[in-house]
Design a protein around this motif. Structure first.
Motif, short mmCIF file in Angstrom:
data_model
loop_
_atom_site.label_atom_id
_atom_site.label_comp_id
_atom_site.label_asym_id
_atom_site.label_seq_id
_atom_site.Cartn_x
_atom_site.Cartn_y
_atom_site.Cartn_z
N VAL A 34 22.41 14.75 -6.38
CA VAL A 34 23.42 15.75 -6.76
C VAL A 34 24.17 15.29 -8.00
N ARG A 35 24.48 13.99 -8.04
CA ARG A 35 25.16 13.45 -9.21
C ARG A 35 24.24 13.53 -10.44
N MET A 36 22.95 13.27 -10.26
CA MET A 36 22.02 13.40 -11.38
C MET A 36 21.98 14.84 -11.87
N ALA A 37 22.00 15.79 -10.95
CA ALA A 37 22.00 17.21 -11.33
C ALA A 37 23.23 17.54 -12.17
N GLU A 38 24.39 17.00 -11.78
CA GLU A 38 25.61 17.24 -12.55
C GLU A 38 25.52 16.65 -13.94
N ASP A 39 25.06 15.39 -14.03
CA ASP A 39 24.94 14.75 -15.34
C ASP A 39 23.97 15.52 -16.23
N ALA A 40 22.84 15.92 -15.65
CA ALA A 40 21.84 16.65 -16.42
C ALA A 40 22.38 18.00 -16.87
N LEU A 89 25.09 23.04 -1.79
CA LEU A 89 24.89 21.60 -1.81
C LEU A 89 25.18 21.01 -0.43
N GLY A 90 24.16 20.38 0.15
CA GLY A 90 24.32 19.78 1.46
C GLY A 90 24.71 20.79 2.51
N GLU A 91 25.71 20.45 3.34
CA GLU A 91 26.17 21.36 4.38
C GLU A 91 27.36 22.19 3.93
N SER A 92 27.69 22.09 2.63
CA SER A 92 28.82 22.86 2.10
C SER A 92 28.33 24.16 1.49
N GLU A 93 29.27 24.94 1.02
CA GLU A 93 28.95 26.16 0.28
C GLU A 93 29.15 25.96 -1.22
N LEU A 94 29.42 24.72 -1.61
CA LEU A 94 29.62 24.40 -3.02
C LEU A 94 28.31 24.47 -3.78
N ARG A 95 28.39 24.83 -5.05
CA ARG A 95 27.21 24.93 -5.89
C ARG A 95 27.46 24.19 -7.21
N LEU A 96 26.38 23.84 -7.87
CA LEU A 96 26.46 23.06 -9.11
C LEU A 96 27.30 23.78 -10.15
N ASN A 97 28.19 23.03 -10.79
CA ASN A 97 29.02 23.55 -11.87
C ASN A 97 29.28 22.43 -12.87
N PRO A 98 28.83 22.57 -14.14
CA PRO A 98 28.25 23.78 -14.73
C PRO A 98 26.86 24.08 -14.18
N SER A 99 26.56 25.34 -14.12
CA SER A 99 25.24 25.74 -13.62
C SER A 99 24.19 25.50 -14.69
N ALA A 100 22.97 25.27 -14.24
CA ALA A 100 21.84 25.06 -15.16
C ALA A 100 20.58 25.62 -14.52
N PRO A 101 20.55 26.91 -14.24
CA PRO A 101 19.46 27.49 -13.44
C PRO A 101 18.08 27.37 -14.04
#
Length: 250
Positions: A72-78, A132-144
């Motif tokens: 998840v952290r890699m997704a954020e950095d990317a 993300l995981g068991e939450s309803e949070l989603r990646l921000n900034p998005s990069a679809p």
């Protein structure tokens, strides 16, 4: 040994020159704790800097090591690098290789493929904007669209089939790791490429293959061989030692 700052600065200048000359992509590799070859452990900060001194060249990781990262952290950095660069990131990932690096990170090298499979699943899900995981949070900034720009290293028939089934682009190394062969690298890698193409099953996407090769500019072959001889012998010895260590740990 020595100061890495000049190396990073010179590499940024190379990215700038490559951008001005019209090169399509610049790739950087992740290595840890090295003093000679591979002095860049953190790819995303470097590419964030490269995004600010270039305009059009695409920026690639070849590769970011998944077992060492929280996906998840890699997704954020990317996603941040993709936003800073205007959508120019090419996200190459892999399972890692160096047993010493795994020991330093406290990760069992024998479980690297399991770590990679699970981390890739989470990374793809995050980039697609899923919860993300068991939450309803989603990646921000998005990069679809970044999920469609994932690459994976694959150096064997089985590895290439795995990459194809994941829908990733296939990244090939500069040389074959393992028993020496008199065959050119292209011929040794041909079965890997064919296995990838045969296993591709995604109707809306095309297979992607990236091939790495070393080039040394010189006025002729003899001059290049003379200048490279000492370094080639030293690196060959290091590679042989690394291959032996790899076999002992797998």
């Amino acid at each position: 040994s020595g100061d890495s700052q000049p190396i990073y600065q010179e590499t940024l200048e190379l990215f700038t020159a490559a951008d001005e000359l019209g090169f399509d992509v610049g790739w950087v590799a992740e290595h840890h704790f090295k003093e000679v070859v591979g002095r860049l452990p953190s790819l995303f900060p470097f590419l964030a800097a490269a995004s600010q001194c270039t305009r059009r060249i695409r920026l690639g990781t070849a590769v970011a090591i998944l077992p060492f990262e929280n996906p998840v952290r890699m997704a954020e950095d990317a996603a941040v690098v993709d936003a800073l660069s205007g959508g120019r990131l090419e996200l190459g990932v892999g399972s890692g290789l160096d047993p010493g690096e795994f020991k330093a990170y406290g990760v069992e090298v024998g479980q690297r493929l399991e770590h990679t499979t699970e981390a890739l699943r989470v990374l793809q899900s995050a980039l697609r904007g899923e919860p993300l995981g068991e939450s309803e949070l989603r990646l921000n900034p998005s990069a679809p669209t970044l999920a469609d720009r994932i690459w994976q290293s694959g150096q064997s028939v089985a590895g290439a089939q795995y990459v194809a089934k994941a829908g990733s682009g296939l990244l090939l190394s500069r040389s074959i790791i393992g028993p020496s062969s008199d065959e050119p690298t292209d011929l040794q890698q041909a079965p890997t490429v064919q296995a990838y193409l045969d296993a591709w099953q995604h109707p809306t996407a095309k297979p992607r293959i990236g091939m790495s090769r070393g080039i040394y500019p010189a006025k002729d072959k003899q001059t290049a061989l003379e200048r490279l001889r000492a370094d080639v012998l030293r690196l060959a010895a290091a590679q042989a030692s690394g291959s032996a260590l790899w076999r002992e740990n797998t």
